[in-house]
Design an enzyme around this catalytic site. Structure first.
Site, short mmCIF file in Angstrom:
data_model
loop_
_atom_site.label_atom_id
_atom_site.label_comp_id
_atom_site.label_asym_id
_atom_site.label_seq_id
_atom_site.Cartn_x
_atom_site.Cartn_y
_atom_site.Cartn_z
N GLY A 10 0.80 -1.25 -0.09
CA GLY A 10 0.20 0.19 -0.35
C GLY A 10 0.68 1.39 0.56
O GLY A 10 2.13 1.43 0.19
N GLY A 15 -0.06 5.12 3.49
CA GLY A 15 0.43 4.12 2.87
C GLY A 15 2.57 4.84 3.25
O GLY A 15 2.64 4.19 4.11
N PHE A 41 -0.24 0.65 -5.76
CA PHE A 41 -0.76 0.20 -7.10
C PHE A 41 -0.73 1.33 -8.17
O PHE A 41 -1.17 2.63 -8.31
CB PHE A 41 -2.56 0.43 -6.18
CG PHE A 41 -3.52 0.58 -7.44
CD1 PHE A 41 -4.26 -1.05 -8.23
CD2 PHE A 41 -4.44 1.30 -8.14
CE1 PHE A 41 -5.09 -0.74 -8.48
CE2 PHE A 41 -5.46 1.65 -9.07
CZ PHE A 41 -5.54 0.07 -9.43
N PHE A 98 -10.08 -2.42 -0.48
CA PHE A 98 -9.28 -3.22 -2.13
C PHE A 98 -8.37 -4.34 -0.97
O PHE A 98 -8.21 -5.04 -1.58
CB PHE A 98 -7.84 -2.55 -2.14
CG PHE A 98 -8.97 -1.18 -2.47
CD1 PHE A 98 -9.80 -1.35 -4.03
CD2 PHE A 98 -7.61 0.12 -2.53
CE1 PHE A 98 -10.22 0.20 -3.87
CE2 PHE A 98 -8.93 1.43 -2.90
CZ PHE A 98 -10.05 1.30 -4.15
N LYS A 206 -14.42 4.15 14.56
CA LYS A 206 -14.23 4.91 15.21
C LYS A 206 -14.99 6.02 14.08
O LYS A 206 -15.12 7.32 13.80
CB LYS A 206 -13.17 5.29 15.89
CG LYS A 206 -11.77 5.45 14.63
CD LYS A 206 -11.12 6.28 13.77
CE LYS A 206 -10.56 6.01 13.04
NZ LYS A 206 -10.49 7.39 12.27
P1 NAD Z 1 -5.51 6.61 1.10
O1 NAD Z 1 -7.06 6.65 1.32
O2 NAD Z 1 -4.65 7.45 0.51
O3 NAD Z 1 -6.23 5.61 -0.41
C1 NAD Z 1 -5.28 6.09 -1.64
C2 NAD Z 1 -4.65 4.96 -2.09
O4 NAD Z 1 -5.79 3.60 -2.45
C3 NAD Z 1 -3.61 4.61 -3.25
O5 NAD Z 1 -2.55 4.00 -2.59
C4 NAD Z 1 -4.13 4.38 -3.82
O6 NAD Z 1 -3.53 3.74 -5.41
C5 NAD Z 1 -4.98 2.92 -4.04
N1 NAD Z 1 -5.54 2.53 -4.52
C6 NAD Z 1 -6.95 3.32 -5.19
N2 NAD Z 1 -7.48 2.20 -5.96
C7 NAD Z 1 -6.75 0.54 -5.48
C8 NAD Z 1 -7.09 -0.65 -6.14
N3 NAD Z 1 -8.07 -0.61 -7.17
N4 NAD Z 1 -6.43 -1.92 -6.03
C9 NAD Z 1 -5.43 -1.34 -4.57
N5 NAD Z 1 -5.28 -0.28 -4.52
C10 NAD Z 1 -5.60 1.44 -4.95
O7 NAD Z 1 -5.27 5.49 1.75
P2 NAD Z 1 -4.15 5.39 3.39
O8 NAD Z 1 -4.44 6.36 3.61
O9 NAD Z 1 -3.10 4.98 2.87
O10 NAD Z 1 -4.92 4.78 4.27
C11 NAD Z 1 -4.63 2.86 4.28
C12 NAD Z 1 -5.74 3.19 5.17
O11 NAD Z 1 -5.55 3.72 6.43
C13 NAD Z 1 -7.12 3.25 5.20
O12 NAD Z 1 -7.86 1.85 6.23
C14 NAD Z 1 -7.20 4.15 6.30
O13 NAD Z 1 -8.22 4.16 7.42
C15 NAD Z 1 -6.26 3.87 7.31
N6 NAD Z 1 -5.51 4.93 8.22
C16 NAD Z 1 -5.15 6.56 7.40
C17 NAD Z 1 -5.01 7.52 8.21
C18 NAD Z 1 -4.48 9.24 7.27
O14 NAD Z 1 -4.33 10.01 7.30
N7 NAD Z 1 -5.17 8.45 6.10
C19 NAD Z 1 -4.15 7.81 8.98
C20 NAD Z 1 -4.22 5.89 10.06
C21 NAD Z 1 -5.10 5.21 9.78
P1 13P Z 2 -9.84 9.93 8.24
O1 13P Z 2 -9.62 8.85 7.45
O2 13P Z 2 -11.09 10.63 8.67
O3 13P Z 2 -8.83 11.04 7.60
O4 13P Z 2 -8.68 9.45 9.76
C1 13P Z 2 -7.62 8.79 9.79
C2 13P Z 2 -6.91 8.08 10.83
O5 13P Z 2 -7.27 7.33 10.84
C3 13P Z 2 -6.31 9.01 11.92
O6 13P Z 2 -6.18 8.20 12.82
#
Ligand code: NAD
Ligand code: 13P
Length: 349
Positions: A10, A15, A41, A98, A206
């Site tokens: 990811g 990621g 991706f 995904f 959450k």
């Molecule tokens: P993101 O919201 O930035 O999503 C975009 C990603 O999805 C990109 O890498 C993209 O290439 C990929 N993508 C799009 N289409 C796809 C497909 N068909 N197959 C596979 N990948 C595809 O992602 P993120 O912020 O890294 O979040 C990942 C996880 O981490 C989520 O569960 C989110 O809740 C959690 N999370 C996010 C944050 C934050 O602040 N962003 C913080 C803590 C936890």
């Molecule tokens: P959001 O996807 O709502 O930005 O939350 C990010 C997150 O999980 C913070 O811990």
């Protein structure tokens, strides 16, 4: 002694930050290979270049985390199978929708003594009931899987502002400690907790509370209302987690993955921001439209999680016990107006 090889599956907003944290530690810790692989991706950027090529050239994820150097030891790889081939430590961090497809592609391809950790906040709902993402990974790939959740808005950690996180583990404390070591930095303090289901359900549920908080903001209901939504949300999170897994501990909700993540996501998260815009649009805009416009490729987890939770509540006959969770889904699907977020009584969950 064999050195561990880490691959991050990811490369979105979180990621990419996870890869940065791990890459800085892999360089420092003798028990890890310097190189950290990151499965990307693949996509073609507006200028015609491939995202992986740009990451490998500039060391930056220009689309999902612009302006931040990931570390020169991060190698972007568009080939999923190739990216995991040599790794014995896999970090899963993609939007949860995904993960089913990714596990299918990796089935039978992950062999030997491999450990996994999931940073994915979400779940799948199957005929048999809900399946947490760490369980999906464990079952499909036949490997043990810890989780890491917490109050972790990625853009803040990217610029090295202090935060905490929680590692949830099932059996081996030793393996949990290895993950803690791989992620910890002076600005990222990680605590292991022997409650994998509790930690993962906190991170997952959450996001539904954050959607509710966004409605409150969009309608300008004020701080007291938002605090009430957070409190009620936290109680529903605990109640549902314990119904699903009686082993879940109360103390988990006081870790970073619990109350702290509820607070930060309800203040500054993407789910909150898009739900605010949804409420402000007065029924004129859909979540899909707003997500595409406001997040530019990043993904919301709260709307689909609200639907998944609703399916579970419906299937189990628990709807009345979870008015906040069920109301969020009904608002997201236009069956209720955003104002309904405070139109219920008897919160005894
Ligand atoms: P993101 O919201 O930035 O999503 C975009 C990603 O999805 C990109 O890498 C993209 O290439 C990929 N993508 C799009 N289409 C796809 C497909 N068909 N197959 C596979 N990948 C595809 O992602 P993120 O912020 O890294 O979040 C990942 C996880 O981490 C989520 O569960 C989110 O809740 C959690 N999370 C996010 C944050 C934050 O602040 N962003 C913080 C803590 C936890
Ligand atoms: P959001 O996807 O709502 O930005 O939350 C990010 C997150 O999980 C913070 O811990």
């Amino acid at each position: 002694l064999m050195k561990s090889r880490v691959t991050v599956v990811g490369s979105g907003n979180w990621g990419s930050v996870a890869a940065k944290l791990i890459a800085s530690n892999a360089l420092k810790l003798p028990s890890f290979h310097d190189e950290v692989r990151m499965w990307v991706f693949e996509e073609v950027l507006p200028n015609g270049e491939k995202l992986t090529d740009v990451i490998n050239k500039t060391n930056e994820n220009v689309k999902y985390l612009p302006g931040i150097k990931l570390g020169r030891n991060v190698v972007a790889d568009p080939d999923l199978e190739n990216a995991v081939k040599e790794a014995n430590m896999l970090v899963f961090v993609t939007p949860h929708q995904f993960m089913g497809g990714i596990c299918k592609k990796l089935k039978g391809k992950v062999t030997g003594e491999v450990e996994a950790i999931s940073l994915v906040k979400g779940m799948e709902v199957k005929k048999e009931g809900p399946c947490m993402i760490s369980t999906l990974i464990s079952k499909e790939l036949g490997i043990n899987c810890c989780v890491l959740m917490g109050a972790n808005i990625a853009n803040e950690i990217a610029v090295e502002k202090f935060s905490e996180a929680t590692v949830g583990y099932r059996e081996s404390k030793e393996i949990a400690d290895t993950w803690v070591q791989l992620f910890s930095t002076p600005y990222f303090m990680v605590t292991p907790v022997h409650d994998v289901e509790g930690v993962e359900l906190c991170g997952t549920l959450k996001n539904v509370v954050a959607i509710a908080a966004g409605f409150v903001d969009g309608l300008d209901m004020g701080n007291n209302t938002k605090a009430a939504i957070m409190r009620i949300g936290l109680r529903e999170m605990r109640a549902l987690s314990k119904l699903l897994f009686p082993s879940v501990k109360d103390s988990t909700f006081f870790e970073s993955c619990g109350v702290a993540d509820v607070i930060t996501t309800c203040l500054g998260g993407r789910n909150r921001r898009v739900a605010e815009a949804f409420a402000q649009s007065g029924g004129k805009r859909s979540f899909d439209e707003l997500e595409a416009e406001m997040l530019q490729g990043q993904k919301l987890q709260g709307v689909s999680t609200a639907r998944e939770v609703y399916e579970v509540l419906n299937h189990c006959g628990w709807m009345e016990m979870f008015p906040l969770f069920s109301t969020v889904h009904q608002i997201c699907t236009d069956r209720l107006k955003p104002e309904a977020i405070v139109h219920y009584r008897d919160h005894k969950a």
